[in-house]
Each structure stands twice: as C-alpha cells, then as structure tokens.
Design an enzyme around this catalytic site. Structure first.
Site, PDB file in Angstrom:
ATOM      1  N   ARG A 282     -74.456  49.321  -1.716  1.00  0.00           N
ATOM      2  CA  ARG A 282     -74.331  48.005  -2.337  1.00  0.00           C
ATOM      3  C   ARG A 282     -72.963  47.441  -1.990  1.00  0.00           C
ATOM      4  NH1 ARG A 282     -70.770  49.396  -6.352  1.00  0.00           N
ATOM      5  NH2 ARG A 282     -70.983  51.480  -7.240  1.00  0.00           N
TER       6      ARG A 282
ATOM      7  N   LYS B  47     -76.464  61.780  -4.788  1.00  0.00           N
ATOM      8  CA  LYS B  47     -75.264  62.310  -4.143  1.00  0.00           C
ATOM      9  C   LYS B  47     -75.559  63.668  -3.512  1.00  0.00           C
ATOM     10  CE  LYS B  47     -71.801  59.982  -7.059  1.00  0.00           C
ATOM     11  NZ  LYS B  47     -72.686  59.242  -7.958  1.00  0.00           N
TER      12      LYS B  47
END
Length: 669
Positions: free
Chosen positions: A292, A116
């Site tokens: 994903r 992140k």
C-alpha cells in the site's frame, strides 16, 4: 483515467487522495462512520455516504458496505488509502468481482505479502536476505515457546498480518514469552482481525530503512530511493527522512536492487514499500513489504518532485509507469513528523476531544501540512489520534532540520494534549542531529526527551508581559466601546492613591501555582517573582510575536493566547500556562486514590485478569483496555485484596471510571 473513485478510508489520507483527484479532474466519493459525520474528508469529497457505527468493525472494515456504496455512486475505482482494508486481498478480489478497479496491487500479490511469515519464506527463496526466525503455521503456544527457545533471546514476536507497530513485542528471556505472546495475539486480533504471529531474532541497535517501489501491469518495476525511519517509540515511527544519513552510495544501490528483486518476485504492481532492518555494520535484512501507500510517502514526494497518488491512479488505469529507473532524480532533504493527540509525560497516552485551537505553519515551498482535521474538529477514541503530518524540505539535512524546528515552533494545539514539545526536543537531540539514532534509542533513553520540570524564568516573564499587554488592550477596547472613551479609568496601569500601582497574576503550570506581581503599564514593568524583581522594558506585539527586553537583554517570543491557556515559545522551548484568578480559592483535586484502578481514557475492556476476593501485588496487571488501537495495561496501585470488579471484557468505559476496587488497607474481605 477514471471519472469517479471511492475512497475507502478516513482522515488525512482520504483528504490527500481527494486533493490529487481534484487536480486531475476526478470526482470523489467518501464513506464515513457515524463518528465521522462532520469529518473533513466528508466535507471535501463530492459526495459521501454513512456506512455504519463508530467502531472500525462496524464501518471502515465493512468491505461489502463500501462496495455497495461504490456501485450506488457509480465509482469506477476504489482507493483504499492505508490501514483498514488497504492490504486485504479478499476486499481487492471483491472489488474486482464487482467490476470496480482496486487501486493497489493484485490480490495474489497481496496474499503472498499479507502474511509476514509467508513473505519472509518467499524472499528467502528469492535470495533476499532475511532475519532468522520461525514463520510456520503451527500457532500452538507450547510450540511457539519451543521455537522461541531454539531461536534464542532476545527475540521479537510480530503479528503476521498488518503493520503500524501493532502486535509487536520484544522478549528477552524465556519466562516472559507466554504473557507477551497472549498480549501480542490479542492486539493483532483487534487491529487486523487475525492473530497469527511469527518469531524472529531481535537485532540490537538496528536502523529501519525502507525503499519505495512502484510497478505497473507492463512488467516495469522501479524504486524511488529510501526513507529512514529509525526514530521510533514502541515500533511506531516518529520521524522519517530521505535520504538516509546512514547509507553509503554502494549500500543504497544494493538495497534498491534488493527491493526491486523482492517486488518482481511477487509480480508487484502499484505503490509498495520494501522494509529492511540494517545492523550497525551495514548488513541489511528483509522485514516485510507493505502492499500500500505508506504514511510517510510525502517524504519521497518532496525529494523526487512526484505525486505518488497520481502515479497510483495512472497505474491502476492500466498506464505504464511515467518514468524509468534512470529518470528518478533526488533533490535536497525531506523530514516528516506526526503531530498526535497524546500525552508524552503520561506514557504517550492517546488523547481525545475537541481541537479548541489548532495553529499550524502556513504551507510553503519548504513546509507541507497533511491533515484530516481543522480547528473545532474532534479527535475521537475510535481511531488513530494523528492530527497532522508536518513535512519540511530544503537543500540539505542541516537546513531541513532548521526548517523543522521553526515549523514546530509555530504549532499550537489546545484541547487534547499533544506531542509537539516532545518532537521539538527530538529534533534537537544529538542522536537525531548527528544521524546516529537506532530503532530502540527512544525506548532506552526516553527520559532525555521529556521536559524539565522547572519553569524557565524568561519564558514566564514573557508570558507575564503578554498577559499584562492583553489586559491593557482589553481595558482600552472596553473604554472605546463606552460612552466616555477618554476616561482615565481606561488606563490599565493598576494605579492606586498613595502608592505605586500593582497588578497580581497567577498561572497554573501543570499542578504548580505560579504567582507574580507587576508594577507599570504600556510595556514597561517591574515584575516580582520568587523573591526577585525583574525589569521588563519595551514590550510590544507584532502580530503573534512579542519583543521586549528582560533585565536589559532583548528577547523575542511567539505567543498563543487562547484565553484559558497561554503558550509562549522562544524558538527552542515552549511554556504552557493556564491563567487563573489570583485570589480564587483553589480546591484540592482528589486523585483516584490508592484503592482504585481507574480508566486513564475512554476505551474498551479486552481482558480482566482478576476477580473479587483475589489477592494482588503492587504493580500486578489486573485489566487490559484497548483505546486508539493500542492496548493499555492497568495495574494494582498496591498490594491488597480485590473488593470488586466494575467492568467486564467487551464493556466500553469512560475516562476516570473505577474499574477495579481494592479493599481498604487492613480491612477484612
């Protein structure tokens, strides 16, 4: 297209991928842990292989074992689902090195988004707005404390790797930072194998809106519009919908453009989600890209009419995206909620055990069920306790909400406790109905979503009528099977010589015992309860639906009678009762007592914060256990001295095990 793929996951996502593959004529290979030998994805796949023990680290996180199975089975590709290895760039590289296609983005793209911290830095360089914070590699606690003080409070600590609400803490003052940092790092390490964190300013009352993106190997990148996921509890999404009731057309366009820009910045291919946080004024900031498929992808499928798993397979096979941006249509409104084995009244404590009863609405043009379990399956302590995803779709938001309420009313789960009642209150709450909920609303106002403790009289009388009718039917069935089916003893009306017949019933509602007395038979009763007499007339069953008149008012209930448990629903509320013998002596149940700290559920001890002989205060944290991928803090029930510690870090413990014992009040140690 592929002839055979391996699915490196479990549960409903594995079943979902199997379903799409079957429709496309593709054979499937499943992998499973020892705990999942009888799981639905194992039963539904064309072939399946055990890859290790029940803990994820011993099975679903073993990339080498999964690739070896793929080789052995002749699989041409691996679909990672979501969770576990789905965002692991090393696993993607290893798959490609083995000559097996990884159905997801390139490892290089994943590495750029797998952190992140790195993702935020990259997006900021690309011109995508980001929340101010610290994303550096220096993870020294003192340095992180200094950075937190610089950013200012409130701020959020977030695991730099992973997602799903794990490894996230809000800190509102400097003195709370160190403990929250340690807890966040432990949880991140357990869930994702890496404990790096980042810090960012916490935006009050934000909305969480994400954009579904898709790219291919031919340079095409598009978005499939948004999903709003603002209804959250402890950063776990509990309701997702599309379109967002908050976005204007202009803001939707701006966020879609920003999402495509973010995907292009990392040369993105396959399915992904760009997540944004939006403040009350409509300013949006990049949060992360999930490289994903997302748990809530069915919402997008319902409003676009597309099969996103089929798109994943096509893109991974080298085909271009089936549609261009201008071809993406959006029809109606879709909402998803997740049914979990958990106890909302006990702090949403995850549950486990056999699904003795699992009743879900029948799939239709308006209702979709995605599940990896069926009645009789077991919810284990080792994985996420989700039972099913319930998705509804209709022409507009009010009608979709109505569909969702009706679908939830048809759900019943026995065995582990569930969050169905919580979801029913959620979808009727004004903050959801009016589309004003923000990501912190549930945590600030959780009491508004908890059940009332008093028993609803009408529901109780409906349960009583259902039980009386069931008793009478049981008596008739017994007589029909006897040598004298016409016997008057088969009439279950409680008749007694010299006085009116009376039947006594008793139920447990939680720990409260409810006693009722009924006169009559055949659906016509006088019921005495709590000092008053009520008239029940015309009680009849039509399948699971019970129709009757209560004190002259016609009512309709849905009844689920599981013998040991009785559930009655009036379309808005549900009442769960346990029938008990009227005259049986009910022994008192001894609690754990004020001298012990016990395990609330099976789990693994991750840290012990006290030693024998220590003096502790009431509410002081003495131990932390991990279960269902979440940390649970165990605290001293009172002030006192620790007499003994009965578990150490790494131990697996069963529910109700005494973990920490305090010396008796006033005793010398």
């Amino acid at each position: 297209m592929f002839n055979k793929i391996l699915i490196a996951n479990r549960g409903e996502i594995a079943c979902r991928v199997i379903r799409t593959c079957r429709a496309l004529g593709i054979r499937t290979v499943a992998v499973y842990s020892e705990a999942d030998a009888d799981a639905q994805h194992v039963r539904q796949a064309d072939e399946a292989y055990c890859i290790g023990g029940p803990r994820p680290a011993d099975s679903y996180l073993r990339g080498d074992a999964i690739i070896e199975v793929a080789r052995k089975a002749g699989a041409e590709a691996i679909h990672p689902g979501y969770g576990f290895l789905s965002e692991n760039a090393d696993f993607a590289d290893a798959s490609e090195s083995a000559g097996i296609v990884f159905i997801g983005p390139k490892a290089a793209s994943m590495r750029r988004m797998g952190s992140k911290a790195g993702a935020k830095e990259l997006m900021q360089t690309a011109g995508v707005p980001v929340v101010p914070g610290y994303t550096g590699e220096n993870q020294d606690p003192a340095h992180l404390q200094a950075e937190a003080d610089r950013i200012g409070y409130p701020l959020m600590i977030k695991a730099a790797h992973g997602g799903g609400g794990k490894g996230m803490r809000i800190v509102r003052e400097a003195g709370e930072f160190a403990d929250n940092l340690q807890s966040c790092q432990r949880e991140a390490g357990n869930a994702f194998g890496r404990d790096r964190v980042l810090l960012e300013r916490y935006i009050e009352q934000p909305r969480h809106i994400e954009i579904q993106v898709f790219g291919d190997a031919h340079g095409n990148v598009i978005h499939l519009n948004e999903r709003e996921c603002s209804a959250q509890r402890r950063y776990q999404k509990v309701l997702e919908e599309s379109p967002s009731p908050f976005l204007t057309p202009a803001l939707r366009q701006a966020m879609g453009d920003a999402a495509v820009l973010a995907a292009r910045a990392i040369d993105y291919a396959n399915a992904g989600t760009v997540e944004f946080i939006v403040d009350p004024a409509g300013n949006f900031y990049f949060m992360e890209i999930n490289t994903r498929l997302q748990v809530e992808h069915p919402v997008t499928e319902c409003v676009t009419g597309l099969d996103l798993v089929a798109w994943q397979l096509q893109v991974a096979a080298g085909e271009p995206l089936p549609l261009a941006q201008d071809d993406i249509a959006q029809s109606g409104h879709a909402i998803e909620v997740r049914l979990y084995a958990e106890d909302p009244e006990a702090g949403f404590l995850p549950g486990s055990g056999t699904l003795e009863r699992l009743r879900l609405p029948a799939p239709s043009a308006h209702v979709r069920i995605d599940s990896g379990v069926v009645e009789g399956d077991t919810v284990t302590i080792f994985y996420d306790p989700m039972i099913a995803k319930l998705i509804v779709h209709d022409a507009d938001r009010p009608r979709a909400l109505a569909r969702l309420r009706e679908a939830l009313s048809q759900c019943a789960i026995s065995g582990p406790k569930s969050n169905i009642g919580f979801l029913e209150r959620l979808v009727r709450h004004p903050a959801v109905v009016n589309g004003t909920i923000d990501t912190g609303y549930l945590d600030r106002h959780l009491d508004e979503f908890m059940p009332a403790h008093e028993v609803n009289r009408d529901l109780l009388l409906g349960a009583t009528a259902a039980r009386l009718l069931a008793q009478e039917q049981g008596s008739r069935d017994g007589a029909a099977a006897s040598n004298d089916p016409g016997s008057p003893w088969a009439v279950a009306d409680g008749w007694r010589l010299g006085h009116a017949g009376q039947r006594a019933l008793a139920f447990l509602h939680g720990e409260e015992r409810l006693e009722l007395h009924a006169h009559g038979s055949g659906g016509e009763y006088q019921v005495e309860y709590d000092g008053a007499t009520h008239t029940v007339a015309g009680a009849r069953f039509d399948g699971a639906l019970l129709g009757l008149r209560l004190d002259g008012r016609a009512r309709r209930f849905r009844v689920f009678d599981h013998g040991r448990e009785l559930l009655v629903h009036d379309g808005e509320r549900r009442l769960r009762l346990q029938p008990v013998a009227m005259y049986r002596h009910e022994a008192g149940t001894a609690g754990a007592g004020a001298d012990n700290v016990v395990a609330p559920m099976p789990g693994r001890v991750v840290v012990v914060k006290a030693s024998a002989g220590d003096t502790v205060e009431a509410g002081q944290e003495v131990m932390v256990i991990e279960a269902m991928k979440m940390e649970l803090s165990l605290k001293a029930p009172r002030a006192g001295t620790v007499a003994a510690i009965h578990a150490q870090a790494g131990d697996f413990v069963e529910a109700d095990t005494v973990l920490v014992a305090l010396a008796e009040a006033g005793a010398d140690t």
